[in-house]
Design a protein around this motif. Structure first.
Motif, PDB file in Angstrom:
ATOM      1  N   PHE A 220       4.749   7.954   2.937  1.00  0.00           N
ATOM      2  CA  PHE A 220       5.421   9.115   2.315  1.00  0.00           C
ATOM      3  C   PHE A 220       6.360   9.794   3.311  1.00  0.00           C
ATOM      4  O   PHE A 220       7.430  10.273   2.946  1.00  0.00           O
ATOM      5  N   HIS A 221       5.932   9.821   4.583  1.00  0.00           N
ATOM      6  CA  HIS A 221       6.723  10.545   5.584  1.00  0.00           C
ATOM      7  C   HIS A 221       7.414   9.648   6.610  1.00  0.00           C
ATOM      8  O   HIS A 221       7.990  10.156   7.571  1.00  0.00           O
ATOM      9  N   LEU A 222       7.332   8.335   6.449  1.00  0.00           N
ATOM     10  CA  LEU A 222       8.070   7.457   7.369  1.00  0.00           C
ATOM     11  C   LEU A 222       9.564   7.545   7.044  1.00  0.00           C
ATOM     12  O   LEU A 222       9.937   7.970   5.949  1.00  0.00           O
ATOM     13  N   PRO A 223      10.430   7.154   7.992  1.00  0.00           N
ATOM     14  CA  PRO A 223      11.875   7.268   7.724  1.00  0.00           C
ATOM     15  C   PRO A 223      12.250   6.585   6.405  1.00  0.00           C
ATOM     16  O   PRO A 223      11.862   5.449   6.160  1.00  0.00           O
ATOM     17  N   HIS A 224      12.991   7.313   5.569  1.00  0.00           N
ATOM     18  CA  HIS A 224      13.349   6.843   4.233  1.00  0.00           C
ATOM     19  C   HIS A 224      13.981   5.455   4.272  1.00  0.00           C
ATOM     20  O   HIS A 224      14.832   5.224   5.122  1.00  0.00           O
ATOM     21  N   PRO A 225      13.627   4.519   3.382  1.00  0.00           N
ATOM     22  CA  PRO A 225      12.708   4.697   2.260  1.00  0.00           C
ATOM     23  C   PRO A 225      11.237   4.483   2.603  1.00  0.00           C
ATOM     24  O   PRO A 225      10.404   4.491   1.699  1.00  0.00           O
ATOM     25  N   GLY A 226      10.911   4.293   3.870  1.00  0.00           N
ATOM     26  CA  GLY A 226       9.509   4.356   4.291  1.00  0.00           C
ATOM     27  C   GLY A 226       8.723   3.084   4.137  1.00  0.00           C
ATOM     28  O   GLY A 226       7.503   3.108   4.292  1.00  0.00           O
ATOM     29  N   PHE A 227       9.388   1.948   3.793  1.00  0.00           N
ATOM     30  CA  PHE A 227       8.568   0.747   3.657  1.00  0.00           C
ATOM     31  C   PHE A 227       8.800  -0.257   4.769  1.00  0.00           C
ATOM     32  O   PHE A 227       9.863  -0.314   5.378  1.00  0.00           O
ATOM     33  N   GLY A 228       7.747  -1.038   5.025  1.00  0.00           N
ATOM     34  CA  GLY A 228       7.775  -2.021   6.098  1.00  0.00           C
ATOM     35  C   GLY A 228       6.386  -2.597   6.280  1.00  0.00           C
ATOM     36  O   GLY A 228       5.528  -2.467   5.406  1.00  0.00           O
ATOM     37  N   ILE A 229       6.170  -3.245   7.423  1.00  0.00           N
ATOM     38  CA  ILE A 229       4.840  -3.811   7.685  1.00  0.00           C
ATOM     39  C   ILE A 229       4.312  -3.317   9.030  1.00  0.00           C
ATOM     40  O   ILE A 229       5.087  -2.910   9.907  1.00  0.00           O
ATOM     41  N   ALA A 230       2.992  -3.347   9.167  1.00  0.00           N
ATOM     42  CA  ALA A 230       2.329  -2.994  10.432  1.00  0.00           C
ATOM     43  C   ALA A 230       1.989  -4.298  11.139  1.00  0.00           C
ATOM     44  O   ALA A 230       1.156  -5.067  10.659  1.00  0.00           O
ATOM     45  N   GLU A 231       2.650  -4.548  12.259  1.00  0.00           N
ATOM     46  CA  GLU A 231       2.362  -5.758  13.052  1.00  0.00           C
ATOM     47  C   GLU A 231       1.426  -5.402  14.181  1.00  0.00           C
ATOM     48  O   GLU A 231       1.584  -4.349  14.815  1.00  0.00           O
ATOM     49  N   ARG A 232       0.480  -6.314  14.474  1.00  0.00           N
ATOM     50  CA  ARG A 232      -0.374  -6.068  15.631  1.00  0.00           C
ATOM     51  C   ARG A 232       0.466  -6.145  16.905  1.00  0.00           C
ATOM     52  O   ARG A 232       1.328  -6.994  17.041  1.00  0.00           O
TER      53      ARG A 232
ATOM     54  N   ALA B 173      -0.173  -6.865   4.301  1.00  0.00           N
ATOM     55  CA  ALA B 173       0.320  -6.058   3.182  1.00  0.00           C
ATOM     56  C   ALA B 173       1.486  -5.203   3.649  1.00  0.00           C
ATOM     57  O   ALA B 173       1.526  -4.755   4.786  1.00  0.00           O
ATOM     58  N   ARG B 174       2.420  -4.994   2.756  1.00  0.00           N
ATOM     59  CA  ARG B 174       3.496  -4.065   3.018  1.00  0.00           C
ATOM     60  C   ARG B 174       2.959  -2.643   2.839  1.00  0.00           C
ATOM     61  O   ARG B 174       1.947  -2.430   2.162  1.00  0.00           O
ATOM     62  N   LEU B 175       3.612  -1.689   3.420  1.00  0.00           N
ATOM     63  CA  LEU B 175       3.191  -0.308   3.219  1.00  0.00           C
ATOM     64  C   LEU B 175       4.400   0.574   2.946  1.00  0.00           C
ATOM     65  O   LEU B 175       5.521   0.244   3.340  1.00  0.00           O
TER      66      LEU B 175
ATOM     67  N   LEU C 213       0.835  -1.199   0.000  1.00  0.00           N
ATOM     68  CA  LEU C 213       0.000   0.000   0.000  1.00  0.00           C
ATOM     69  C   LEU C 213       0.873   1.254   0.000  1.00  0.00           C
ATOM     70  O   LEU C 213       1.681   1.456   0.907  1.00  0.00           O
ATOM     71  N   ILE C 214       0.701   2.062  -1.033  1.00  0.00           N
ATOM     72  CA  ILE C 214       1.322   3.391  -1.053  1.00  0.00           C
ATOM     73  C   ILE C 214       0.370   4.291  -0.277  1.00  0.00           C
ATOM     74  O   ILE C 214      -0.713   4.635  -0.742  1.00  0.00           O
ATOM     75  N   VAL C 215       0.788   4.635   0.956  1.00  0.00           N
ATOM     76  CA  VAL C 215      -0.148   5.156   1.955  1.00  0.00           C
ATOM     77  C   VAL C 215      -0.479   6.629   1.752  1.00  0.00           C
ATOM     78  O   VAL C 215      -1.567   7.064   2.094  1.00  0.00           O
TER      79      VAL C 215
END
Ligand SMILES: [Zn+2]
Length: 302
Positions: free
Chosen positions: A280-292, A275-277, A231-233
């Motif tokens: 735009f403003h997370l620490p570069h490069p800004g991708f990762g996953i949201a774990e419960r 899903a990966r996410l 997801l491009i958030v």
């Protein structure tokens, strides 16, 4: 042939020589047969006073510190996502361009470093029309930075910023956002393609309704064809606190209650879908996953 744009990029590279760069200018990973490339547009430097309007200063600072964020200023990265698929190349938002903040507008130089030619971009898809996402539409010469692209924006976002009464209704400190958006969107009037959330905006990319940050904000789900998704958030999730306290109202959201409700719903979907996410403003490069993590979430980069 040397174009004015080559001269501009050369000049930017020269100006940037010797200056500290945001951590890593580039991130790449596959999405099925396609490739996702994240390029930095720089970093913003904003006051923290209005970050969480419902918290007192001490409570806010404690929450920031617990999440390893500075308490003397909010300095989010700006990550612009490209998606190369077959003979098409999409970019999701266009960065801040030369006229927003002195610490943003690095996209053209970093694209050159990454070997991406703006003339090769076939599709520009906007998450929303805030300055750091839209103002890079035009370069230093007021020419389209992506001259050969089709442009797409959610109908609700376009209608909001184009409406005649938006300027008068906007708080004083955000009126420049409206003027800046209206000037730039006018350039696109003849070529913009409007869409509704839930539709496909690029092959295997679905626009997801994430209104609240702005009235027509969308995120874009990239399906890899084998059950995986990224997801491009955009700005529906903006920093570490968004995961720990998705329900917390955020000053940068235009409709703060709706923004919080959207974040709660979106994180539930992301964690459920695994899903990966890309933030735009997370620490570069800004991708990762949201774990419960209990009733909330934790961002795991990578
Ligand atoms: Zn925004």
């Amino acid at each position: 042939m040397t174009t004015r744009r080559d001269i501009l990029i050369g000049g930017l590279a020269l100006l940037g020589a010797g200056l500290p760069r945001p951590a890593g200018a580039l991130g790449r990973f596959p999405a099925g047969d396609a490739e996702i490339i994240v390029v930095s547009d720089g970093r913003m430097n904003l006051p923290i006073a209005s970050m969480f309007p419902t918290l007192g200063d001490a409570e806010r600072d404690a929450l920031l510190a617990q999440n390893h964020m500075p308490t003397d200023g909010y300095r989010p990265d700006c990550n612009v996502t490209f998606l190369r698929s077959g003979d098409r190349l999409a970019v999701f938002d266009v960065g801040a361009g030369p006229n927003f903040l002195p610490t943003t507008g690095d996209l053209a130089a970093n694209m050159a470093e990454a070997g991406i030619d703006p003339a090769d971009v076939t599709d520009v898809i906007f998450t929303h029309a805030h300055p750091d996402h839209l103002w890079g539409l035009l370069d230093d010469f007021d020419e389209l930075a992506f001259p050969n692209a089709d442009y797409r924006m959610a109908e609700a976002e376009w209608d909001f910023w184009r409406a005649e009464d938006t300027l008068s209704k906007m708080p004083e400190n955000r009126k420049s956002f409206v003027v800046g958006a209206q000037n730039r969107l006018a350039v696109l009037e003849e070529r913009i393609m409007l869409f509704k959330p839930g539709t496909e905006v690029f092959p295997q990319v679905e626009a997801v309704d994430t209104a609240g940050h702005t009235p027509g904000h969308v995120s874009c789900m990239v399906h890899d064809g084998s059950g995986g998704a990224t997801l491009i958030v955009g700005d529906a999730i903006t920093n570490a606190v968004s995961f720990v306290r998705p329900d917390l109202e955020t000053g940068s959201d235009q409709d703060q209650a709706m923004g919080a409700a959207t974040r709660v719903r979106l994180l539930d979907r992301l964690a459920g879908d695994k899903a990966r996410l890309i933030g735009f403003h997370l620490p570069h490069p800004g991708f990762g996953i949201a774990e419960r993590d209990g009733s909330a979430y934790r961002f795991v980069a990578g």
